[in-house]
Design a protein around this motif. Structure first.
Motif, mmCIF file in Angstrom:
data_model
loop_
_atom_site.group_PDB
_atom_site.id
_atom_site.type_symbol
_atom_site.label_atom_id
_atom_site.label_comp_id
_atom_site.label_asym_id
_atom_site.label_seq_id
_atom_site.Cartn_x
_atom_site.Cartn_y
_atom_site.Cartn_z
ATOM 1 N N ASP A 71 -0.859 -2.807 -4.475
ATOM 2 C CA ASP A 71 -2.169 -3.291 -4.054
ATOM 3 C C ASP A 71 -3.180 -2.155 -3.981
ATOM 4 N N SER A 72 -2.791 -1.060 -3.297
ATOM 5 C CA SER A 72 -3.706 0.085 -3.193
ATOM 6 C C SER A 72 -2.932 1.354 -2.925
ATOM 7 N N PHE A 81 1.429 2.854 6.132
ATOM 8 C CA PHE A 81 1.880 2.753 4.746
ATOM 9 C C PHE A 81 3.361 2.410 4.644
ATOM 10 N N ARG A 106 -9.025 -0.215 -5.428
ATOM 11 C CA ARG A 106 -7.598 -0.077 -5.134
ATOM 12 C C ARG A 106 -7.166 1.350 -4.858
ATOM 13 N N GLN A 142 0.855 -1.182 0.000
ATOM 14 C CA GLN A 142 0.000 0.000 0.000
ATOM 15 C C GLN A 142 0.898 1.241 0.000
#
Length: 142
Positions: free
Chosen positions: A38-39, A77, A64, A15
């Protein structure tokens, strides 16, 4: 993305948080999502700019892309990116609050001069990792 991969950084399944939803931010977001991120969570002080980018990206990357209405806790993150113009001028404030940045976080800044921006210098101290790209490299990461 090749600069990150060449230095052993992998984004697959991870992420990211990006501050800045303008041209640089949107290009980075697309490139990262296309490369297996992923996002991505996007924040911009101009909320309408962030909302518009997130809406466009969700058409291509459903589920996403997330819009942050305020800066989130960065400890969530593993990748944090400054894609704002903050740092172009002497005396600019940091583009985001880095107090929750964790050691080991991959941090990048689109500002290329000075070689180590105040944002990157602060990030280096917090993540306890030296700045791997210096003088003349196109993009800065720590």
């Amino acid at each position: 993305m090749s600069a990150l991969k060449n230095r052993g950084h992998h984004i697959n399944g991870r992420q990211a948080f990006i501050a800045g939803a303008g041209g640089a931010g949107s290009s980075i977001a697309v490139s990262m999502l296309d490369s297996g991120l992923d996002s991505i969570t996007i924040f911009d002080r101009k909320t309408e700019v962030a909302a518009a980018l997130v809406e466009r990206l969700l058409d291509y990357y459903p589920g996403r892309v997330v819009r942050a209405k305020e800066q989130p806790d960065l400890s969530d993150f593993p990748i944090v990116i400054n894609a704002t113009s903050t740092g172009l001028r002497d005396g600019d404030p940091l583009p985001m609050n880095l107090r929750t940045l964790k050691a080991g976080t991959l941090v990048a800044d689109v500002i290329t001069k000075p070689a180590v921006t105040p944002f990157m210098a602060k990030a280096e101290k917090l993540i306890r990792r030296p700045h791997p790209l210096r003088n003349g490299d196109a993009r800065r990461t720590a």
